[in-house]
Write an enzyme that holds these catalytic residues in place. Sequence first.
Site, PDB file in Angstrom:
ATOM      1  N   GLU A 273       0.878  -1.178   0.000  1.00 36.27           N
ATOM      2  CA  GLU A 273       0.000   0.000   0.000  1.00 36.27           C
ATOM      3  C   GLU A 273       0.910   1.221   0.000  1.00 36.27           C
ATOM      4  OE1 GLU A 273      -3.098  -0.099  -0.386  1.00 36.27           O
ATOM      5  OE2 GLU A 273      -3.814  -2.054   0.306  1.00 36.27           O
ATOM      6  N   CYS A 307      -2.896   8.812   2.553  1.00 36.63           N
ATOM      7  CA  CYS A 307      -2.496   8.300   1.241  1.00 36.63           C
ATOM      8  C   CYS A 307      -3.579   8.572   0.211  1.00 36.63           C
ATOM      9  CB  CYS A 307      -2.170   6.812   1.310  1.00 36.63           C
ATOM     10  SG  CYS A 307      -3.440   5.819   2.078  1.00 36.63           S
TER      11      CYS A 307
END
Length: 521
Positions: A273, A307
């Site tokens: 990720e 993010c």
Amino acid sequence: MSARDQAALKSVPAAPATVAEEARAILSRLGVPDQVFAPAGRPATSPITGETIVHIRETTPEEAKAAIGRADAAFKAWRKLPAPKRGEFVRLIGEELRAAKDDLGRLVTLEAGKVTSEGLGEVQEMIDICDFAVGLSRQLYGLTIATERADHRMMETWHPLGVCGVISAFNFPVAVWSWNAALAFVCGDSVVWKPSEKTLLTALATQAIVERAAKRFGGVPEGLSEVLLGGREIGEILVEDHRVPVLSATGSTAMGRQVGPKLAARFARAILELGGNNAAIVAPSADLDLALRGIAFAAMGTAGQRCTTLRRLFVHDSVYDQLVPRLKKVYSGVKIGDPRAEGVLVGPLIDKSAFDGMERALDEARAAGGIVHGGGRYTDGACAEGYYARPALVEMPEQTGPVLRETFAPILYVMRYTDFDQVLEQHNAVGAGLSSSIFTLDMREAESFISVAGSDCGIANVNIGPSGAEIGGAFGGEKETGGGREAGSDSWKAYMRRATNTINYGKTLPLAQGVKFDVDA
């Protein structure tokens, strides 16, 4: 005042005078043992004031390897427990998180700098994934598959994989662990967690909560949940140990480029990720009031340190002059400050390095012809002690320079567009492919955006921003985001191994594809 009243008054603790005192009080209430603290250890600081809360004794390489060994032994015992029983353990973790929500959420605020609602929201996300995983523990299903051979049955079964390593980042210091751990536990895996060195306290608090759940459950093998405290050296041990068959790593694309090849070299499974240079498109038909609210949260929430933060905004020329001035007003009026204070929406950046990175990006944007609104250090009141930044809205003539990469700070680059097909190309013309959104009331535009020829991201939203994902869906992205998936949907499959089984219940032995191999028996 009566003696009883005086006694009651004495029992009420005085309000902590500093961030450090408040954090230490929470650690004590959550049961974090004193043994983890050491005067000469790594300082655990708060971005709110920059003060050191405590010093943490880091894990040595030898201790890290021993912890992985315990986790491997725990896995071999845990995998034999029926999955619904494993789900009961996760249910108890969820209960303990509910009881500790206020304290753990506050600790997230103190250590990571998130505003109060976001700190509490992160713990709620942990609770939610526990609920999801408990239900999942009765749904770890395989398929029955049609076979060409008479008197045969073909099926697939799913089995626990082993030790699951988790490397998490500072911006979601506990939620990312829970996305992995809740699923891994019900799938039959053990978990070894290396949290960010910037948020060790929340990890220790979470481990204490897990240990309380384990005590209530009874029979949890030692080492099922381990925490490694330290920097890169400790993370590398986790990445390179062959006893860790699956590793989830959250961080920058640069980190992923280092971790991925090492996992591939030993044929370990990677759940990466990584970065996200996320964009939104505001179309001519957009509900501008809705878009304004969605953009503001996505771009400024968590001080731009998600993010999934919105970093690029494409606004159609026909509505640009209606929307952008309103955005500027919101940016100039958003409340910045101590994230514990009422009404504050933007807290501090995590540290000086983050602030310096923001300043460099803004300088590059100006050099590329960008017009910067906002930006700079915010030092009003008590904010002088931390690295608080004014969110920056940057009007860019084109998508170039710093716009093409992710800067982990509250910078929103705004650009005009006129043609839908061309803006889709611009939208997809960056390395990362995590999250995206479009604001439109045009069904054709909405459907095109989420179609095979639309957004190339793992998350594509319509009439909401790119941030704020729910745990029910698989979370993750494509391209330089790494391709990993965590949380909901069928993400659980990454934590298990698949076996295809064929059972012959007949008296003959037909071979597939009509192959003949007759021998004298």
